[in-house]
Design a protein around this motif. Sequence first.
Motif, PDB file in Angstrom:
ATOM      1  N   LYS A  10      23.140  29.923  52.913  1.00 42.21           N
ATOM      2  CA  LYS A  10      23.639  29.017  53.800  1.00 42.21           C
ATOM      3  C   LYS A  10      23.327  29.613  55.347  1.00 42.21           C
ATOM      4  O   LYS A  10      23.213  28.840  56.271  1.00 42.21           O
ATOM      5  CB  LYS A  10      25.314  29.322  53.833  1.00 42.21           C
ATOM      6  CG  LYS A  10      26.056  28.635  54.942  1.00 42.21           C
ATOM      7  CD  LYS A  10      27.290  28.732  54.673  1.00 42.21           C
ATOM      8  CE  LYS A  10      28.222  27.749  55.638  1.00 42.21           C
ATOM      9  NZ  LYS A  10      29.815  27.669  55.326  1.00 42.21           N
ATOM     10  N   VAL A  11      22.741  30.781  55.553  1.00 44.70           N
ATOM     11  CA  VAL A  11      22.387  31.331  56.792  1.00 44.70           C
ATOM     12  C   VAL A  11      20.923  31.508  57.065  1.00 44.70           C
ATOM     13  O   VAL A  11      20.355  32.011  58.134  1.00 44.70           O
ATOM     14  CB  VAL A  11      23.022  32.625  57.191  1.00 44.70           C
ATOM     15  CG1 VAL A  11      24.524  32.583  57.031  1.00 44.70           C
ATOM     16  CG2 VAL A  11      22.654  33.816  56.227  1.00 44.70           C
TER      17      VAL A  11
ATOM     18  N   SER B 142      19.771  29.992  60.024  1.00 42.30           N
ATOM     19  CA  SER B 142      20.634  30.261  61.358  1.00 42.30           C
ATOM     20  C   SER B 142      19.996  31.411  62.207  1.00 42.30           C
ATOM     21  O   SER B 142      18.938  32.315  61.843  1.00 42.30           O
ATOM     22  CB  SER B 142      21.934  30.834  60.757  1.00 42.30           C
ATOM     23  OG  SER B 142      22.451  29.899  60.273  1.00 42.30           O
TER      24      SER B 142
ATOM     25  N   TRP C 250      21.183  36.364  61.658  1.00 41.40           N
ATOM     26  CA  TRP C 250      21.368  36.540  60.197  1.00 41.40           C
ATOM     27  C   TRP C 250      22.590  37.244  59.579  1.00 41.40           C
ATOM     28  O   TRP C 250      23.593  37.039  59.019  1.00 41.40           O
ATOM     29  CB  TRP C 250      20.310  36.874  59.207  1.00 41.40           C
ATOM     30  CG  TRP C 250      19.122  35.725  59.578  1.00 41.40           C
ATOM     31  CD1 TRP C 250      19.324  34.695  59.388  1.00 41.40           C
ATOM     32  CD2 TRP C 250      17.942  36.187  59.531  1.00 41.40           C
ATOM     33  NE1 TRP C 250      17.870  33.966  59.308  1.00 41.40           N
ATOM     34  CE2 TRP C 250      17.188  34.861  59.541  1.00 41.40           C
ATOM     35  CE3 TRP C 250      17.088  37.320  59.580  1.00 41.40           C
ATOM     36  CZ2 TRP C 250      15.707  34.783  59.749  1.00 41.40           C
ATOM     37  CZ3 TRP C 250      15.736  37.182  59.741  1.00 41.40           C
ATOM     38  CH2 TRP C 250      14.978  36.121  59.724  1.00 41.40           C
TER      39      TRP C 250
ATOM     40  N   ARG D 214      25.673  38.492  61.437  1.00 41.29           N
ATOM     41  CA  ARG D 214      26.751  38.052  61.864  1.00 41.29           C
ATOM     42  C   ARG D 214      27.228  36.896  61.105  1.00 41.29           C
ATOM     43  O   ARG D 214      28.318  36.565  60.523  1.00 41.29           O
ATOM     44  CB  ARG D 214      26.863  37.701  63.304  1.00 41.29           C
ATOM     45  CG  ARG D 214      28.331  37.165  63.669  1.00 41.29           C
ATOM     46  CD  ARG D 214      29.410  37.928  63.116  1.00 41.29           C
ATOM     47  NE  ARG D 214      29.335  39.610  63.174  1.00 41.29           N
ATOM     48  CZ  ARG D 214      29.682  39.991  64.456  1.00 41.29           C
ATOM     49  NH1 ARG D 214      30.301  39.518  65.378  1.00 41.29           N
ATOM     50  NH2 ARG D 214      29.654  41.376  64.609  1.00 41.29           N
ATOM     51  N   ALA D 215      26.177  35.931  60.879  1.00 41.43           N
ATOM     52  CA  ALA D 215      26.239  34.813  60.274  1.00 41.43           C
ATOM     53  C   ALA D 215      26.610  34.750  58.665  1.00 41.43           C
ATOM     54  O   ALA D 215      27.392  34.163  58.033  1.00 41.43           O
ATOM     55  CB  ALA D 215      25.091  33.844  60.294  1.00 41.43           C
TER      56      ALA D 215
ATOM     57  N   VAL E  50      30.373  36.185  58.335  1.00 40.58           N
ATOM     58  CA  VAL E  50      31.228  35.223  58.474  1.00 40.58           C
ATOM     59  C   VAL E  50      31.132  34.336  57.125  1.00 40.58           C
ATOM     60  O   VAL E  50      32.331  34.058  56.666  1.00 40.58           O
ATOM     61  CB  VAL E  50      30.776  34.178  59.628  1.00 40.58           C
ATOM     62  CG1 VAL E  50      31.686  32.932  59.576  1.00 40.58           C
ATOM     63  CG2 VAL E  50      31.039  34.947  60.990  1.00 40.58           C
ATOM     64  N   ALA E  51      29.977  33.896  56.499  1.00 36.84           N
ATOM     65  CA  ALA E  51      29.945  33.238  55.427  1.00 36.84           C
ATOM     66  C   ALA E  51      30.566  33.690  54.193  1.00 36.84           C
ATOM     67  O   ALA E  51      31.199  33.145  53.262  1.00 36.84           O
ATOM     68  CB  ALA E  51      28.591  32.669  55.045  1.00 36.84           C
TER      69      ALA E  51
ATOM     70  N   GLU F 274      36.136  37.287  65.513  1.00 36.07           N
ATOM     71  CA  GLU F 274      35.208  36.167  65.607  1.00 36.07           C
ATOM     72  C   GLU F 274      34.688  35.716  64.051  1.00 36.07           C
ATOM     73  O   GLU F 274      34.603  34.746  63.739  1.00 36.07           O
ATOM     74  CB  GLU F 274      34.060  36.684  66.256  1.00 36.07           C
ATOM     75  CG  GLU F 274      32.690  35.634  66.321  1.00 36.07           C
ATOM     76  CD  GLU F 274      31.519  36.262  66.815  1.00 36.07           C
ATOM     77  OE1 GLU F 274      30.353  35.765  66.234  1.00 36.07           O
ATOM     78  OE2 GLU F 274      31.547  37.248  67.696  1.00 36.07           O
ATOM     79  N   ILE F 275      34.794  36.759  63.256  1.00 35.15           N
ATOM     80  CA  ILE F 275      34.357  36.331  61.855  1.00 35.15           C
ATOM     81  C   ILE F 275      35.718  35.628  61.149  1.00 35.15           C
ATOM     82  O   ILE F 275      35.484  34.795  60.212  1.00 35.15           O
ATOM     83  CB  ILE F 275      33.959  37.901  61.092  1.00 35.15           C
ATOM     84  CG1 ILE F 275      32.731  38.332  61.395  1.00 35.15           C
ATOM     85  CG2 ILE F 275      34.123  37.495  59.397  1.00 35.15           C
ATOM     86  CD1 ILE F 275      32.433  39.524  60.681  1.00 35.15           C
TER      87      ILE F 275
END
Length: 129
Positions: free
Chosen positions: A40-41, A44, A47, A49-50, A53-54, A99-100
């Motif tokens: 998914k990332v 992005s 990477w 943090r993304a 989160v994912a 944030e996450i």
Amino acid sequence: MEQEFAAFVDGRFTDFQRLGYLLTGDWRVAEKLVYAAFAKVRRSAGWERAAQVALVRASLRWWRPPYVGDELLQSLSRRTRAMVVLRYYAELPDGDIAEIMGCSVAAVRTRFSRVPTGRTSRRPFHRLG
């Protein structure tokens, strides 16, 4: 960019798999969620943090039977468990956890104020790392 992403995945896969396991209690599911998060990332920016989160959000959507590990972790809701894992395993500050998780810092702190601490330890989840 593809080589840089491949190096990122190679270097961080084990850490993300451990995070996934702590979130789900199942190594096979953790591996699948990590692969899905990395896919998914891929395109992005940011990477690390993304992917966090994912992975956390995918684990919140994943249904599972009760986790049979640590009794304190087992007793927590999915969101609280994710926050505990992010704080004590990933060692993230409250702002990053918020944030996450897609909530406010106050919500993170409120949730932590309600987490049972156990009788013998002020930091009951220290064994996660």
